[in-house]
Design a protein around this motif. Structure first.
Motif, PDB file in Angstrom:
ATOM      1  N   HIS A 235       0.826  -1.204   0.000  1.00 32.94           N
ATOM      2  CA  HIS A 235       0.000   0.000   0.000  1.00 32.94           C
ATOM      3  C   HIS A 235       0.861   1.255   0.000  1.00 32.94           C
ATOM      4  N   LEU A 236       0.395   2.277  -0.703  1.00 37.20           N
ATOM      5  CA  LEU A 236       1.077   3.564  -0.683  1.00 37.20           C
ATOM      6  C   LEU A 236       1.009   4.159   0.709  1.00 37.20           C
ATOM      7  N   ARG A 237       2.103   4.784   1.134  1.00 36.88           N
ATOM      8  CA  ARG A 237       2.167   5.324   2.491  1.00 36.88           C
ATOM      9  C   ARG A 237       2.829   6.701   2.497  1.00 36.88           C
ATOM     10  N   THR A 238       2.503   7.477   3.521  1.00 39.39           N
ATOM     11  CA  THR A 238       3.141   8.766   3.721  1.00 39.39           C
ATOM     12  C   THR A 238       4.539   8.545   4.281  1.00 39.39           C
ATOM     13  N   TYR A 239       5.284   9.635   4.441  1.00 39.28           N
ATOM     14  CA  TYR A 239       6.619   9.525   5.022  1.00 39.28           C
ATOM     15  C   TYR A 239       6.567   8.908   6.418  1.00 39.28           C
ATOM     16  N   ASP A 240       5.440   9.119   7.128  1.00 40.51           N
ATOM     17  CA  ASP A 240       5.291   8.576   8.480  1.00 40.51           C
ATOM     18  C   ASP A 240       4.634   7.200   8.481  1.00 40.51           C
ATOM     19  N   LEU A 241       4.522   6.601   7.299  1.00 38.15           N
ATOM     20  CA  LEU A 241       4.013   5.233   7.122  1.00 38.15           C
ATOM     21  C   LEU A 241       2.522   5.091   7.362  1.00 38.15           C
ATOM     22  N   ASN A 242       1.799   6.176   7.253  1.00 39.84           N
ATOM     23  CA  ASN A 242       0.338   6.094   7.278  1.00 39.84           C
ATOM     24  C   ASN A 242      -0.148   5.759   5.864  1.00 39.84           C
ATOM     25  N   THR A 243      -1.085   4.796   5.741  1.00 41.41           N
ATOM     26  CA  THR A 243      -1.584   4.435   4.415  1.00 41.41           C
ATOM     27  C   THR A 243      -2.358   5.603   3.827  1.00 41.41           C
ATOM     28  N   SER A 244      -2.061   5.914   2.564  1.00 45.77           N
ATOM     29  CA  SER A 244      -2.711   7.039   1.893  1.00 45.77           C
ATOM     30  C   SER A 244      -2.523   6.877   0.390  1.00 45.77           C
ATOM     31  N   ALA A 245      -3.622   7.057  -0.367  1.00 45.30           N
ATOM     32  CA  ALA A 245      -3.532   6.975  -1.819  1.00 45.30           C
ATOM     33  C   ALA A 245      -2.675   8.109  -2.383  1.00 45.30           C
ATOM     34  N   ALA A 246      -2.470   9.155  -1.596  1.00 45.23           N
ATOM     35  CA  ALA A 246      -1.608  10.262  -2.014  1.00 45.23           C
ATOM     36  C   ALA A 246      -0.165  10.056  -1.558  1.00 45.23           C
ATOM     37  N   GLY A 247       0.112   8.878  -1.008  1.00 44.67           N
ATOM     38  CA  GLY A 247       1.430   8.605  -0.467  1.00 44.67           C
ATOM     39  C   GLY A 247       2.417   8.117  -1.504  1.00 44.67           C
ATOM     40  N   TYR A 248       3.440   7.447  -1.022  1.00 41.47           N
ATOM     41  CA  TYR A 248       4.575   7.041  -1.855  1.00 41.47           C
ATOM     42  C   TYR A 248       4.750   5.524  -1.813  1.00 41.47           C
TER      43      TYR A 248
ATOM     44  N   ARG B 256      -3.004  -0.460 -13.651  1.00 42.61           N
ATOM     45  CA  ARG B 256      -1.856  -0.537 -14.552  1.00 42.61           C
ATOM     46  C   ARG B 256      -1.214   0.833 -14.731  1.00 42.61           C
ATOM     47  N   LEU B 257       0.129   0.848 -14.772  1.00 41.87           N
ATOM     48  CA  LEU B 257       0.860   2.066 -15.094  1.00 41.87           C
ATOM     49  C   LEU B 257       0.873   2.233 -16.610  1.00 41.87           C
ATOM     50  N   ALA B 258       0.270   3.308 -17.084  1.00 42.10           N
ATOM     51  CA  ALA B 258       0.275   3.622 -18.514  1.00 42.10           C
ATOM     52  C   ALA B 258       1.339   4.686 -18.744  1.00 42.10           C
ATOM     53  N   ILE B 259       2.541   4.233 -19.125  1.00 42.07           N
ATOM     54  CA  ILE B 259       3.690   5.125 -19.287  1.00 42.07           C
ATOM     55  C   ILE B 259       3.880   5.451 -20.760  1.00 42.07           C
ATOM     56  N   ASN B 260       3.956   6.736 -21.068  1.00 40.32           N
ATOM     57  CA  ASN B 260       4.175   7.182 -22.448  1.00 40.32           C
ATOM     58  C   ASN B 260       5.484   7.946 -22.516  1.00 40.32           C
ATOM     59  N   THR B 261       6.542   7.242 -22.916  1.00 39.78           N
ATOM     60  CA  THR B 261       7.859   7.877 -22.979  1.00 39.78           C
ATOM     61  C   THR B 261       8.080   8.633 -24.277  1.00 39.78           C
ATOM     62  N   THR B 262       7.165   8.479 -25.249  1.00 41.93           N
ATOM     63  CA  THR B 262       7.310   9.202 -26.513  1.00 41.93           C
ATOM     64  C   THR B 262       6.685  10.589 -26.440  1.00 41.93           C
ATOM     65  N   ALA B 263       5.875  10.840 -25.416  1.00 37.65           N
ATOM     66  CA  ALA B 263       5.296  12.172 -25.251  1.00 37.65           C
ATOM     67  C   ALA B 263       6.376  13.145 -24.807  1.00 37.65           C
ATOM     68  N   SER B 264       6.129  14.419 -25.016  1.00 36.14           N
ATOM     69  CA  SER B 264       7.084  15.446 -24.602  1.00 36.14           C
ATOM     70  C   SER B 264       6.355  16.483 -23.746  1.00 36.14           C
ATOM     71  N   PRO B 265       6.537  16.458 -22.427  1.00 33.47           N
ATOM     72  CA  PRO B 265       7.387  15.530 -21.681  1.00 33.47           C
ATOM     73  C   PRO B 265       6.701  14.165 -21.501  1.00 33.47           C
ATOM     74  N   PRO B 266       7.445  13.139 -21.089  1.00 32.56           N
ATOM     75  CA  PRO B 266       6.851  11.821 -20.829  1.00 32.56           C
ATOM     76  C   PRO B 266       5.748  11.909 -19.779  1.00 32.56           C
ATOM     77  N   THR B 267       4.767  11.027 -19.892  1.00 36.14           N
ATOM     78  CA  THR B 267       3.637  11.035 -18.960  1.00 36.14           C
ATOM     79  C   THR B 267       3.413   9.642 -18.393  1.00 36.14           C
ATOM     80  N   VAL B 268       2.708   9.591 -17.278  1.00 34.91           N
ATOM     81  CA  VAL B 268       2.319   8.318 -16.687  1.00 34.91           C
ATOM     82  C   VAL B 268       0.946   8.477 -16.053  1.00 34.91           C
TER      83      VAL B 268
ATOM     84  N   GLN C 110       4.889   8.477 -10.703  1.00 34.37           N
ATOM     85  CA  GLN C 110       5.172   9.904 -10.748  1.00 34.37           C
ATOM     86  C   GLN C 110       5.934  10.302 -12.010  1.00 34.37           C
ATOM     87  N   ALA C 111       5.591  11.457 -12.554  1.00 36.25           N
ATOM     88  CA  ALA C 111       6.371  12.108 -13.597  1.00 36.25           C
ATOM     89  C   ALA C 111       6.963  13.363 -12.953  1.00 36.25           C
TER      90      ALA C 111
END
Length: 265
Positions: free
Chosen positions: A80-93, A186-198, A241-242
């Protein structure tokens, strides 16, 4: 009779001007070389940090699920994604916790549960993040400083055919739990875009930790010191993240796929 004639004022000024030009040129060359040496040293340090961090993570993650007693107690425990303090959060890392049987006794001990995460640690890496390593029997410790971002994605075998699931084009599906709702996105990564997107696209497939077969790791490091003559306007794809730094630090990105040889056996 010897001449007592010395240098004229004009001759002295010309000699002084030439001397200043030579000294000034030498200083310019020296200053430029010194700056280039400092820049290259900083870049080398950033590269070394990201390489050594990746090597350590890869070595540990390859052991995830090691279970010689066949106890079915070891494997990946949490993504699960978590904050820096390890709290679960969809906005985490990105975060991962896993276990393997270090003493081969079939019992999960606290020192056999390992995690990798990020922390905004100003003591270790002022102005940026530190990559953290932890076990259940001790507090998290910094593994490396100046790791700007970490990304994790996972390949899985949901249908149990012994192969990692692919899309209609035959490409492996790399996914995360973007909503922390136990469904693969799924991660939809587009490296051909300028700039790349995900972007993330829901697969509708429920997450089962035992289905994971491979882990993809992105690590983005930065130099400790800025270079005021340089601006990094590149866009780096790091998991979900992009990232476009737009600052005076130089960055290095490393991307590696780890096959989980002890999972799914």
């Amino acid at each position: 009779m010897k001449s007592s004639r010395g240098f004229t004022l004009i001759e002295t000024l010309i000699a002084l001007s030439i001397t200043l030009l030579v000294v000034g040129g030498a200083y310019t060359v020296f200053n430029s070389q010194q700056r280039n040496t400092t820049v290259q040293s900083n870049i080398s340090d950033a590269q070394q940090v990201v390489r050594s961090s990746m090597d350590f993570m890869a070595k540990e993650l390859r052991m995830a699920g090691y279970d010689p007693k066949l106890s079915s107690s070891f494997g990946i425990r949490d993504i699960h994604l978590r904050t820096y303090d390890l709290n679960t959060s969809a906005a985490g890392y990105s975060f991962i916790e896993f276990s393997w049987d270090k003493d081969e006794d079939g019992i999960v001990d606290n020192n056999e549960i390992t995690s990798f995460s990020l922390y905004d640690d100003s003591d270790v890496a002022p102005g940026t993040n530190a990559l953290m390593y932890g076990t259940s029997d001790s507090a998290r410790q910094p593994l490396a400083g100046y790791i700007t971002a970490m990304g994790l994605a996972f390949a899985y075998d949901f249908n149990g055919d012994g192969k990692m699931d692919t899309d209609a084009a035959g490409d492996i599906i790399w996914a995360i739990d973007a909503g922390n709702d136990n469904v693969w996105d799924r991660l939809a990564i587009n490296t051909t875009a300028s700039p790349p997107t995900v972007n993330t696209v829901s697969t509708g497939t429920p997450i089962k930790m035992q289905h994971i077969r491979a882990i993809r790791i992105w690590l983005l490091s930065r130099t400790e010191a800025p270079d005021q003559n340089y601006t990094d306007s590149n866009t780096y794809i790091v998991g979900k993240q992009a990232i476009t730094p737009n600052n005076h630090y130089r960055h290095r990105l490393l991307d590696r796929v780890i096959l989980c040889r002890n999972l799914g056996t």
